[in-house]
Design a protein around this motif. Structure first.
Motif, short mmCIF file in Angstrom:
data_model
loop_
_atom_site.label_atom_id
_atom_site.label_comp_id
_atom_site.label_asym_id
_atom_site.label_seq_id
_atom_site.Cartn_x
_atom_site.Cartn_y
_atom_site.Cartn_z
N CYS A 58 0.80 -1.22 0.00
CA CYS A 58 0.00 0.00 0.00
C CYS A 58 0.84 1.28 0.00
N ASP A 59 2.05 1.22 0.54
CA ASP A 59 2.93 2.39 0.55
C ASP A 59 3.77 2.50 -0.72
N GLY A 60 3.77 1.44 -1.52
CA GLY A 60 4.55 1.45 -2.76
C GLY A 60 6.05 1.35 -2.53
N ASP A 61 6.45 0.81 -1.37
CA ASP A 61 7.88 0.73 -1.09
C ASP A 61 8.39 -0.71 -0.90
N ALA A 62 7.56 -1.69 -1.21
CA ALA A 62 7.98 -3.09 -1.12
C ALA A 62 7.28 -3.89 -2.22
#
Length: 98
Positions: free
Chosen positions: A49-53
């Motif tokens: 959801c954060d776009g970092d994984a």
């Protein structure tokens, strides 16, 4: 397994269909299975959801872990946290591969 990917490693992975990582210690790209033959062919790529994984689901040929296990997550912690035990089987002998 868990590995580090920068933007270029993601691009290489998406273009080739084989998982590519960036080695921060060696400062070079590496494709999983280049040495061992234990390749990872991309099936799906999703992100959190954060776009970092990223979660990359793969077709694993051989073992993913350099210690010989199918997964790098082959040890389980006991509920009390005082011990661990092996929950996976070795699928290859690392001494014969590396």
């Amino acid at each position: 397994m868990v590995g580090y990917m920068n933007r270029e490693a993601v691009r290489k992975t998406l273009e080739s269909g084989r998982v590519c990582f960036w080695s921060r210690s060696r400062q070079e790209y590496w494709i999983k299975g280049e040495t061992s033959g234990h390749t990872q062919t991309v099936r799906t790529v999703t992100f959190d959801c954060d776009g970092d994984a990223l979660l990359i689901k793969v077709e694993q040929k051989g073992g993913a872990c350099h210690t010989g296990y199918r997964s790098c997550f082959f040890r389980e912690v006991s509920p009390d946290g005082n011990s661990t035990h092996i929950v996976g089987d070795k699928v290859f002998d690392p001494d014969a591969v590396y």
